[in-house]
Motif scaffolding. Structure first.
Motif, PDB file in Angstrom:
ATOM      1  N   ALA A  98       0.831  -1.209   0.000  1.00  0.00           N
ATOM      2  CA  ALA A  98       0.000   0.000   0.000  1.00  0.00           C
ATOM      3  C   ALA A  98       0.864   1.256   0.000  1.00  0.00           C
ATOM      4  O   ALA A  98       0.508   2.261  -0.607  1.00  0.00           O
ATOM      5  CB  ALA A  98      -0.940   0.005   1.197  1.00  0.00           C
ATOM      6  N   VAL A  99       1.993   1.201   0.683  1.00  0.00           N
ATOM      7  CA  VAL A  99       2.931   2.326   0.718  1.00  0.00           C
ATOM      8  C   VAL A  99       3.920   2.121  -0.427  1.00  0.00           C
ATOM      9  O   VAL A  99       4.627   1.112  -0.457  1.00  0.00           O
ATOM     10  CB  VAL A  99       3.686   2.392   2.060  1.00  0.00           C
ATOM     11  CG1 VAL A  99       4.709   3.511   2.048  1.00  0.00           C
ATOM     12  CG2 VAL A  99       2.723   2.539   3.228  1.00  0.00           C
ATOM     13  N   PRO A 100       3.966   3.041  -1.381  1.00  0.00           N
ATOM     14  CA  PRO A 100       4.904   2.877  -2.495  1.00  0.00           C
ATOM     15  C   PRO A 100       6.347   2.733  -2.000  1.00  0.00           C
ATOM     16  O   PRO A 100       6.819   3.534  -1.196  1.00  0.00           O
ATOM     17  CB  PRO A 100       4.731   4.165  -3.299  1.00  0.00           C
ATOM     18  CG  PRO A 100       3.359   4.638  -2.952  1.00  0.00           C
ATOM     19  CD  PRO A 100       3.155   4.255  -1.504  1.00  0.00           C
ATOM     20  N   GLY A 101       6.994   1.675  -2.442  1.00  0.00           N
ATOM     21  CA  GLY A 101       8.399   1.462  -2.089  1.00  0.00           C
ATOM     22  C   GLY A 101       8.630   0.687  -0.809  1.00  0.00           C
ATOM     23  O   GLY A 101       9.775   0.367  -0.488  1.00  0.00           O
ATOM     24  N   LEU A 102       7.573   0.356  -0.059  1.00  0.00           N
ATOM     25  CA  LEU A 102       7.732  -0.456   1.149  1.00  0.00           C
ATOM     26  C   LEU A 102       7.712  -1.925   0.735  1.00  0.00           C
ATOM     27  O   LEU A 102       6.687  -2.462   0.345  1.00  0.00           O
ATOM     28  CB  LEU A 102       6.632  -0.168   2.165  1.00  0.00           C
ATOM     29  CG  LEU A 102       6.653  -1.003   3.450  1.00  0.00           C
ATOM     30  CD1 LEU A 102       7.956  -0.816   4.224  1.00  0.00           C
ATOM     31  CD2 LEU A 102       5.448  -0.663   4.322  1.00  0.00           C
ATOM     32  N   LEU A 111      15.189   6.647   0.215  1.00  0.00           N
ATOM     33  CA  LEU A 111      14.869   7.627   1.263  1.00  0.00           C
ATOM     34  C   LEU A 111      13.536   8.311   0.985  1.00  0.00           C
ATOM     35  O   LEU A 111      12.795   8.649   1.910  1.00  0.00           O
ATOM     36  CB  LEU A 111      15.982   8.666   1.391  1.00  0.00           C
ATOM     37  CG  LEU A 111      17.272   8.163   2.037  1.00  0.00           C
ATOM     38  CD1 LEU A 111      18.358   9.230   1.937  1.00  0.00           C
ATOM     39  CD2 LEU A 111      17.035   7.771   3.491  1.00  0.00           C
ATOM     40  N   GLU A 112      13.197   8.498  -0.284  1.00  0.00           N
ATOM     41  CA  GLU A 112      11.902   9.088  -0.643  1.00  0.00           C
ATOM     42  C   GLU A 112      10.764   8.161  -0.227  1.00  0.00           C
ATOM     43  O   GLU A 112       9.731   8.622   0.266  1.00  0.00           O
ATOM     44  CB  GLU A 112      11.847   9.381  -2.149  1.00  0.00           C
ATOM     45  CG  GLU A 112      12.801  10.471  -2.601  1.00  0.00           C
ATOM     46  CD  GLU A 112      14.259  10.010  -2.758  1.00  0.00           C
ATOM     47  OE1 GLU A 112      15.138  10.884  -2.804  1.00  0.00           O
ATOM     48  OE2 GLU A 112      14.529   8.785  -2.813  1.00  0.00           O
ATOM     49  N   ALA A 113      10.943   6.866  -0.399  1.00  0.00           N
ATOM     50  CA  ALA A 113       9.933   5.901   0.044  1.00  0.00           C
ATOM     51  C   ALA A 113       9.804   5.916   1.563  1.00  0.00           C
ATOM     52  O   ALA A 113       8.689   5.827   2.105  1.00  0.00           O
ATOM     53  CB  ALA A 113      10.278   4.500  -0.453  1.00  0.00           C
ATOM     54  N   GLN A 143       6.642   7.525   6.351  1.00  0.00           N
ATOM     55  CA  GLN A 143       6.491   8.306   7.586  1.00  0.00           C
ATOM     56  C   GLN A 143       5.183   9.087   7.609  1.00  0.00           C
ATOM     57  O   GLN A 143       4.604   9.289   8.672  1.00  0.00           O
ATOM     58  CB  GLN A 143       7.681   9.263   7.766  1.00  0.00           C
ATOM     59  CG  GLN A 143       8.995   8.573   8.027  1.00  0.00           C
ATOM     60  CD  GLN A 143       9.004   7.751   9.300  1.00  0.00           C
ATOM     61  OE1 GLN A 143       8.382   8.094  10.294  1.00  0.00           O
ATOM     62  NE2 GLN A 143       9.705   6.641   9.266  1.00  0.00           N
ATOM     63  N   ASP A 144       4.717   9.523   6.447  1.00  0.00           N
ATOM     64  CA  ASP A 144       3.494  10.317   6.358  1.00  0.00           C
ATOM     65  C   ASP A 144       2.252   9.496   6.014  1.00  0.00           C
ATOM     66  O   ASP A 144       1.157  10.054   5.906  1.00  0.00           O
ATOM     67  CB  ASP A 144       3.667  11.423   5.305  1.00  0.00           C
ATOM     68  CG  ASP A 144       4.699  12.452   5.736  1.00  0.00           C
ATOM     69  OD1 ASP A 144       4.902  12.636   6.955  1.00  0.00           O
ATOM     70  OD2 ASP A 144       5.314  13.068   4.846  1.00  0.00           O
ATOM     71  N   TYR A 145       2.385   8.201   5.848  1.00  0.00           N
ATOM     72  CA  TYR A 145       1.254   7.341   5.505  1.00  0.00           C
ATOM     73  C   TYR A 145       0.282   7.312   6.694  1.00  0.00           C
ATOM     74  O   TYR A 145       0.693   7.011   7.825  1.00  0.00           O
ATOM     75  CB  TYR A 145       1.771   5.944   5.163  1.00  0.00           C
ATOM     76  CG  TYR A 145       0.732   4.989   4.669  1.00  0.00           C
ATOM     77  CD1 TYR A 145       0.052   5.211   3.477  1.00  0.00           C
ATOM     78  CD2 TYR A 145       0.424   3.841   5.393  1.00  0.00           C
ATOM     79  CE1 TYR A 145      -0.902   4.315   3.021  1.00  0.00           C
ATOM     80  CE2 TYR A 145      -0.526   2.949   4.939  1.00  0.00           C
ATOM     81  CZ  TYR A 145      -1.184   3.196   3.755  1.00  0.00           C
ATOM     82  OH  TYR A 145      -2.134   2.317   3.305  1.00  0.00           O
ATOM     83  N   PRO A 146      -0.988   7.645   6.501  1.00  0.00           N
ATOM     84  CA  PRO A 146      -1.919   7.809   7.629  1.00  0.00           C
ATOM     85  C   PRO A 146      -1.963   6.662   8.643  1.00  0.00           C
ATOM     86  O   PRO A 146      -1.919   6.929   9.855  1.00  0.00           O
ATOM     87  CB  PRO A 146      -3.267   8.049   6.951  1.00  0.00           C
ATOM     88  CG  PRO A 146      -2.887   8.732   5.664  1.00  0.00           C
ATOM     89  CD  PRO A 146      -1.610   8.045   5.230  1.00  0.00           C
ATOM     90  N   PRO A 147      -1.999   5.382   8.238  1.00  0.00           N
ATOM     91  CA  PRO A 147      -1.973   4.339   9.273  1.00  0.00           C
ATOM     92  C   PRO A 147      -0.669   4.330  10.085  1.00  0.00           C
ATOM     93  O   PRO A 147      -0.676   3.995  11.267  1.00  0.00           O
ATOM     94  CB  PRO A 147      -2.143   3.043   8.479  1.00  0.00           C
ATOM     95  CG  PRO A 147      -2.891   3.456   7.254  1.00  0.00           C
ATOM     96  CD  PRO A 147      -2.329   4.820   6.924  1.00  0.00           C
ATOM     97  N   HIS A 148       0.435   4.712   9.450  1.00  0.00           N
ATOM     98  CA  HIS A 148       1.696   4.779  10.187  1.00  0.00           C
ATOM     99  C   HIS A 148       1.687   5.961  11.156  1.00  0.00           C
ATOM    100  O   HIS A 148       2.150   5.846  12.291  1.00  0.00           O
ATOM    101  CB  HIS A 148       2.880   4.878   9.221  1.00  0.00           C
ATOM    102  CG  HIS A 148       4.195   4.852   9.918  1.00  0.00           C
ATOM    103  ND1 HIS A 148       5.019   5.947   9.976  1.00  0.00           N
ATOM    104  CD2 HIS A 148       4.829   3.871  10.609  1.00  0.00           C
ATOM    105  CE1 HIS A 148       6.104   5.645  10.666  1.00  0.00           C
ATOM    106  NE2 HIS A 148       6.018   4.395  11.067  1.00  0.00           N
TER     107      HIS A 148
END
Length: 98
Positions: free
Chosen positions: A34-38, A63-65, A70-75
């Motif tokens: 769901a998180v791009p690059g995770l 680092l961009e991912a 870090q800003d992903y709402p569930p996180h």
């Protein structure tokens, strides 16, 4: 690739570890994909030889991912929850080869 590692100590050492582990996995498993690059997220309890109670290890493309994660709402919601349930936190972000 960035390896994002976090280690925590429990605020309540008597917490039900089975329930907490279920919650943690239900929180982080859906972020993969769901998180791009995770690429992956592994979370669980120390097996008795470490210095902290709980560890999280995530692999991200860049680092961009990591910044997007870090800003992903569930996180963001988890970080707020963690401030109440963990007493200490240690974080390291390593650049690793694939």
């Amino acid at each position: 690739m960035i390896r994002h590692m976090i280690f925590w100590d429990l605020a309540d050492p008597d917490v039900d570890r089975g329930e907490l582990e279920t919650f943690l996995k239900a929180t982080f498993d859906p972020m993969v994909g769901a998180v791009p690059g995770l690429r992956c997220a592994h979370i669980g309890f120390d097996q008795g030889m470490g210095t902290h109670d709980v560890g999280l290890c995530c692999d991200l493309d860049s680092l961009e991912a990591l910044a997007a994660y870090q800003d992903y709402p569930p996180h963001v919601a988890f970080k707020s929850w963690a401030k109440e349930h963990f007493k200490t936190r240690c974080c390291v972000d390593l650049e690793v080869s694939e």
